[in-house]
Design an enzyme around this catalytic site. Structure first.
Site, mmCIF file in Angstrom:
data_model
loop_
_atom_site.group_PDB
_atom_site.id
_atom_site.type_symbol
_atom_site.label_atom_id
_atom_site.label_comp_id
_atom_site.label_asym_id
_atom_site.label_seq_id
_atom_site.Cartn_x
_atom_site.Cartn_y
_atom_site.Cartn_z
ATOM 1 N N ARG A 180 9.192 -10.974 -43.627
ATOM 2 C CA ARG A 180 7.951 -10.574 -43.659
ATOM 3 C C ARG A 180 7.149 -9.165 -44.191
ATOM 4 N NH1 ARG A 180 9.563 -5.873 -43.291
ATOM 5 N NH2 ARG A 180 7.280 -5.243 -41.818
ATOM 6 N N GLN B 2 9.928 -3.427 -35.876
ATOM 7 C CA GLN B 2 10.135 -3.881 -36.922
ATOM 8 C C GLN B 2 10.825 -2.403 -37.202
ATOM 9 O OE1 GLN B 2 7.192 -4.987 -36.041
ATOM 10 N NE2 GLN B 2 6.389 -6.250 -37.161
ATOM 11 N N ASP C 80 -1.303 -4.258 -45.671
ATOM 12 C CA ASP C 80 -1.528 -5.409 -45.862
ATOM 13 C C ASP C 80 -2.540 -5.829 -46.511
ATOM 14 O OD1 ASP C 80 0.083 -4.784 -43.022
ATOM 15 O OD2 ASP C 80 0.678 -7.429 -43.878
ATOM 16 N N ALA D 86 3.846 -7.154 -46.285
ATOM 17 C CA ALA D 86 2.538 -8.097 -47.171
ATOM 18 C C ALA D 86 3.445 -8.621 -49.015
ATOM 19 C CB ALA D 86 1.555 -7.263 -47.427
ATOM 20 N N ARG E 282 0.261 -17.140 -42.609
ATOM 21 C CA ARG E 282 -0.263 -15.984 -42.548
ATOM 22 C C ARG E 282 -1.167 -15.378 -43.004
ATOM 23 N NH1 ARG E 282 4.469 -11.375 -40.581
ATOM 24 N NH2 ARG E 282 2.628 -11.082 -38.887
ATOM 25 N N ASN F 87 -3.075 -2.680 -41.320
ATOM 26 C CA ASN F 87 -1.192 -2.299 -41.448
ATOM 27 C C ASN F 87 -0.932 -2.512 -39.588
ATOM 28 O OD1 ASN F 87 0.570 -1.733 -42.971
ATOM 29 N ND2 ASN F 87 0.902 -0.449 -41.402
HETATM 30 O O1 MRU Z 1 3.672 -8.370 -39.658
HETATM 31 P P1 MRU Z 1 4.878 -7.451 -40.912
HETATM 32 O O2 MRU Z 1 6.327 -7.093 -40.144
HETATM 33 O O3 MRU Z 1 4.806 -9.034 -42.028
HETATM 34 O O4 MRU Z 1 3.839 -6.535 -40.846
HETATM 35 C C1 MRU Z 1 3.745 -5.948 -41.911
HETATM 36 C C2 MRU Z 1 3.359 -4.875 -42.124
HETATM 37 O O5 MRU Z 1 2.207 -4.160 -41.464
HETATM 38 C C3 MRU Z 1 3.791 -3.219 -43.692
HETATM 39 O O6 MRU Z 1 3.604 -2.367 -42.747
HETATM 40 C C4 MRU Z 1 3.181 -3.359 -44.526
HETATM 41 O O7 MRU Z 1 2.492 -5.123 -44.502
HETATM 42 C C5 MRU Z 1 3.220 -3.686 -45.163
HETATM 43 S S1 MRU Z 1 4.389 -3.430 -45.920
HETATM 44 C C6 MRU Z 1 4.876 -3.232 -47.645
#
Ligand code: MRU
Length: 343
Positions: free
Chosen positions: A46, A192, A233, A48, A89, A243
């Site tokens: 996970r 996370q 994202d 982006a 996604r 984000n």
């Molecule tokens: O749902 P996730 O864990 O994929 O969400 C990730 C985020 O929101 C991160 O902050 C974003 O992808 C930036 S990662 C460098």
């Protein structure tokens, strides 16, 4: 830097299973495109940029199978595999960006596509790490000596090819001796922050204090933090930033408390086809992620839940967007366009 979420080894894609961290550090091996799409959807991988890199290797795996099936028609038959990956996604633009970049190589290929596509996927991976290091240095230059930093979700090595976006800035600022203390939101409901950011920073010997999301404004009010540093994202053409859910409230509160808010993301996260944040698709995930904690139900029986997993912070609340192309302060459409014209 000790954490690598994605690698290509012995003709297969290996992903660190982020659902199990930090309790278990386990890799899963992938050699089918359907399984790669599932891994993205189920959040084995996970973040982006990491999703984009994974999809690029997924295209290699798909091309290998389609070419073996029918060497003359692999370009046509791979279409459904690309759609499968793209549907995994909806919010992170890096997923679609990486698939399109891989598709861009198709016309120049003669014969077996695997070598050329594998080179491209490895290049995307390497470029992402290089971009993170550059952003780390640029972002760290904005941080004043002795600053405390709050970050949200995991925008680290685990969410990218390696090094990280927001955590890249924190790594570089710590290396420059500028950081007093790092705070991380636990980031409900998937945790996370508590599971991934805390683990990743501790792997590098960087101390971190967790806070509950609800404690963020109080932390700011107490003068315990000077910078909020997050990833993204998808960034719209006017500088609005999607984000992890909870980012918007941090930006609102940071502005109220007169604190600085920095977004760190490579240009592969900028979507010039979307004028403003209102048009960014926001993923809503299963209510069980909120109603349960792991396998255990914690909510009252019969309660329902709304679980949007991203939000949009308007550009006006962002002090700086840092990409590998430079720093855009007080972002707006004109400045984002000027930055993207250099890519
Ligand atoms: O749902 P996730 O864990 O994929 O969400 C990730 C985020 O929101 C991160 O902050 C974003 O992808 C930036 S990662 C460098």
């Amino acid at each position: 830097m000790s954490v690598f979420p994605i690698r290509w080894h012995e003709e297969a894609l290996k992903l660190l299973d982020q659902r199990l961290l930090p309790a278990e550090v386990t890799e899963i091996s992938y050699d089918s495109v359907a399984a790669v799409a599932d891994a993205i959807r189920d959040m084995v991988v996970r973040g982006a940029p990491a999703i984009g890199i994974t999809a690029a290797f997924g295209v290699v795996i798909a091309a290998r199978a389609r070419y073996a099936e029918s060497p003359d028609n692999w370009r046509e038959s791979i279409g459904k595999d690309l759609r499968l990956l793209a549907d995994a996604r909806p919010t992170a633009i890096n997923l679609f960006w990486a698939i399109e970049r891989m598709r861009g190589c198709f016309d120049e290929i003669e014969g077996d596509p695997v070598e050329r596509l594998l080179t491209e996927a490895k290049t995307i991976h390497k470029e992402d790490i290089a971009a993170n290091k550059r952003m780390g240095d640029l972002g760290a230059q904005l941080i004043g000596a002795g600053s405390n930093i709050l970050t949200h979700c995991n925008a680290g090595a685990l969410a990218t090819g390696g090094y990280g976006t927001a955590l890249g800035v924190i790594r570089s600022a710590v290396a420059a001796g500028k950081v007093g203390q790092v705070f991380a939101d636990e980031t409900r409901p998937w945790l996370q922050g508590a599971r991934l950011t805390a683990w990743e920073l501790l792997q590098d010997g960087i101390p971190v204090s967790l806070i509950a999301e609800g404690a963020a404004s109080w932390l700011m009010c107490q003068g315990k933090v000077q910078w909020i540093v997050v990833g993204s994202d998808r960034i719209a053409a006017n500088g609005d930033v999607a984000n992890k859910i909870g980012t918007y409230q941090l930006a609102v509160s940071a502005r109220y408390h007169g604190l600085k808010f920095m977004v760190v993301a490579p240009t592969s996260t900028v979507d010039m086809n979307i004028a403003g944040g209102a048009d960014i698709p926001i993923e809503t995930r299963n209510a069980d992620e909120l109603l349960k904690c792991g396998d255990k139900t914690v909510a009252a029986a019969g309660a329902s839940a709304w679980n949007p997993v991203f939000d949009v912070t308007p550009a006006v609340l962002v002090d700086a967007i840092v990409t590998e192309q430079g720093v855009v302060e007080k972002p707006d459409a004109k400045k984002i366009l000027a930055m993207m014209e250099n890519t």
